[in-house]
Design a protein around this motif. Structure first.
Motif, PDB file in Angstrom:
ATOM      1  N   ALA A 199      84.961  48.269   2.577  1.00 17.76           N
ATOM      2  CA  ALA A 199      84.136  47.281   3.276  1.00 17.76           C
ATOM      3  C   ALA A 199      84.643  47.071   4.700  1.00 17.76           C
ATOM      4  CB  ALA A 199      84.151  45.949   2.531  1.00 17.76           C
TER       5      ALA A 199
ATOM      6  N   TRP B  19      82.790  36.268  -0.833  1.00 19.97           N
ATOM      7  CA  TRP B  19      81.586  35.624  -0.290  1.00 19.97           C
ATOM      8  C   TRP B  19      81.555  34.185  -0.761  1.00 19.97           C
ATOM      9  CZ3 TRP B  19      75.948  37.256  -1.945  1.00 19.97           C
ATOM     10  CH2 TRP B  19      75.027  36.622  -1.090  1.00 19.97           C
TER      11      TRP B  19
ATOM     12  N   VAL C 225      82.436  42.592  -4.295  1.00 16.46           N
ATOM     13  CA  VAL C 225      82.422  41.302  -3.603  1.00 16.46           C
ATOM     14  C   VAL C 225      82.590  40.185  -4.624  1.00 16.46           C
ATOM     15  CG1 VAL C 225      81.092  39.753  -2.122  1.00 16.46           C
ATOM     16  CG2 VAL C 225      80.871  42.235  -1.842  1.00 16.46           C
TER      17      VAL C 225
ATOM     18  N   GLY D 117      92.179  39.941  -1.720  1.00 16.03           N
ATOM     19  CA  GLY D 117      91.302  40.600  -2.672  1.00 16.03           C
ATOM     20  C   GLY D 117      91.620  40.390  -4.137  1.00 16.03           C
TER      21      GLY D 117
ATOM     22  N   LEU E 139      81.023  35.698   4.537  1.00 14.75           N
ATOM     23  CA  LEU E 139      81.719  36.871   4.001  1.00 14.75           C
ATOM     24  C   LEU E 139      83.084  37.047   4.660  1.00 14.75           C
ATOM     25  CD1 LEU E 139      80.930  39.277   2.031  1.00 14.75           C
ATOM     26  CD2 LEU E 139      80.541  40.586   4.128  1.00 14.75           C
TER      27      LEU E 139
ATOM     28  N   VAL F 250      81.005  48.685  -2.860  1.00 15.86           N
ATOM     29  CA  VAL F 250      81.711  47.525  -2.312  1.00 15.86           C
ATOM     30  C   VAL F 250      81.729  46.417  -3.361  1.00 15.86           C
ATOM     31  CG1 VAL F 250      81.814  45.829  -0.457  1.00 15.86           C
ATOM     32  CG2 VAL F 250      80.970  48.140   0.015  1.00 15.86           C
TER      33      VAL F 250
ATOM     34  N   ARG G  50      86.090  39.933   4.624  1.00 22.74           N
ATOM     35  CA  ARG G  50      86.567  41.231   4.165  1.00 22.74           C
ATOM     36  C   ARG G  50      88.047  41.144   3.833  1.00 22.74           C
ATOM     37  NH1 ARG G  50      82.711  42.548   8.001  1.00 22.74           N
ATOM     38  NH2 ARG G  50      81.267  44.243   7.440  1.00 22.74           N
ATOM     39  N   THR G  51      88.447  41.790   2.745  1.00 20.21           N
ATOM     40  CA  THR G  51      89.856  41.765   2.355  1.00 20.21           C
ATOM     41  C   THR G  51      90.586  43.053   2.740  1.00 20.21           C
ATOM     42  OG1 THR G  51      89.510  42.791   0.177  1.00 20.21           O
ATOM     43  CG2 THR G  51      89.172  40.404   0.343  1.00 20.21           C
ATOM     44  N   GLY G  52      89.852  44.142   2.903  1.00 19.11           N
ATOM     45  CA  GLY G  52      90.480  45.436   3.196  1.00 19.11           C
ATOM     46  C   GLY G  52      91.242  46.011   2.024  1.00 19.11           C
TER      47      GLY G  52
ATOM     48  N   ASP H  62      86.752  44.018  -2.363  1.00 11.22           N
ATOM     49  CA  ASP H  62      86.705  44.388  -0.948  1.00 11.22           C
ATOM     50  C   ASP H  62      86.356  43.225  -0.040  1.00 11.22           C
ATOM     51  OD1 ASP H  62      86.931  47.378  -1.316  1.00 11.22           O
ATOM     52  OD2 ASP H  62      85.165  46.969  -2.526  1.00 11.22           O
ATOM     53  N   ALA H  63      85.702  42.223  -0.608  1.00  8.08           N
ATOM     54  CA  ALA H  63      85.259  41.090   0.203  1.00  8.08           C
ATOM     55  C   ALA H  63      85.101  39.869  -0.686  1.00  8.08           C
ATOM     56  CB  ALA H  63      83.937  41.408   0.910  1.00  8.08           C
TER      57      ALA H  63
ATOM     58  N   LEU I  27      77.825  44.696   5.263  1.00 11.54           N
ATOM     59  CA  LEU I  27      78.470  45.671   4.393  1.00 11.54           C
ATOM     60  C   LEU I  27      77.839  47.056   4.506  1.00 11.54           C
ATOM     61  CD1 LEU I  27      78.901  43.490   1.192  1.00 11.54           C
ATOM     62  CD2 LEU I  27      80.635  44.030   2.913  1.00 11.54           C
TER      63      LEU I  27
END
Length: 202
Positions: free
Chosen positions: A202, A187, A162, A138, A193, A160, A195-197, A184-185, A40
């Motif tokens: 992130a 975990w 998470v 997300g 991890l 970010v 990432r969702t975008g 954004d992510a 990240l």
């Protein structure tokens, strides 16, 4: 399925996890923290907002240990933990070790030191948010108390977010409402991890 029905189902599933599985999850999260922060690009000058996992949440060791928090301190990171203040956004206070924790409301442990105010989340590099489930896009499902719903809008534009969930709690769809803040992510202890975008940070 409604949010409340999903919460009941997911909490029941968590209650079935044995102590060995909980130990594995807690150890995996602690071991995985350096890689997550590297992935990240988490600015080491900025704090991490973490939380004390409770009951059967991922990272909650059966003996009450907090390996993920200990790992963050061992890395030399500044750690802030939430302090519940009624219906207001979460306050934040520093964590330097388990001796800093005192009993709080709802069966939670909270840092007993000086509070830094709800706006402290705005300076965080990363906020690890407890969740019962999340989607690859997300959307996060919390416990329904609304504390993080009121707090996450105060996060900085480069912070970010998470969601921390179990390995079997990534779902393709979840009910969402306009006030829900996307993460954004995601975990997970074993899967790492994702990432969702969702927010582009992130």
């Amino acid at each position: 399925m409604t949010k409340d029905a999903l919460r009941r189902e997911l909490l029941a599933r968590r209650r079935e996890r044995g102590d060995d599985a909980r130990w594995r999850d807690a150890a995996a999260l602690a071991a995985g923290l350096p890689g997550v922060l590297d992935a990240l690009d988490a600015d080491p000058r900025r704090p991490l907002c973490l939380h004390v996992p409770v009951r059967r949440e991922p990272g909650a060791a059966p003996d009450g240990a907090v390996p993920l928090l200990d790992a963050a301190v061992a890395l030399g990171r500044r750690v802030l933990l939430p302090v519940t203040v009624g219906e207001a956004p979460l306050d934040w206070a520093s964590f330097g070790g388990r001796e800093d924790l005192v009993p709080g409301p709802h069966g939670l442990l909270e840092p007993g030191g000086a509070r830094r105010g709800p706006g402290a989340i705005g300076d965080a590099a990363v906020v690890v948010v407890p969740a019962l489930a999340a989607t690859p896009g997300g959307v996060r499902l919390g416990r329904g108390g609304g504390h993080y719903d009121r707090s996450l809008p105060l996060a900085g534009p480069s912070t970010v977010l998470v969601a921390l969930i179990g390995d079997d709690e990534l779902l393709e769809e979840l009910p969402a409402e306009p006030h829900d803040v996307l993460v954004d992510a995601v975990w997970r202890p074993g899967a790492g991890l994702l990432r969702t975008g969702a927010r582009g940070t992130a």
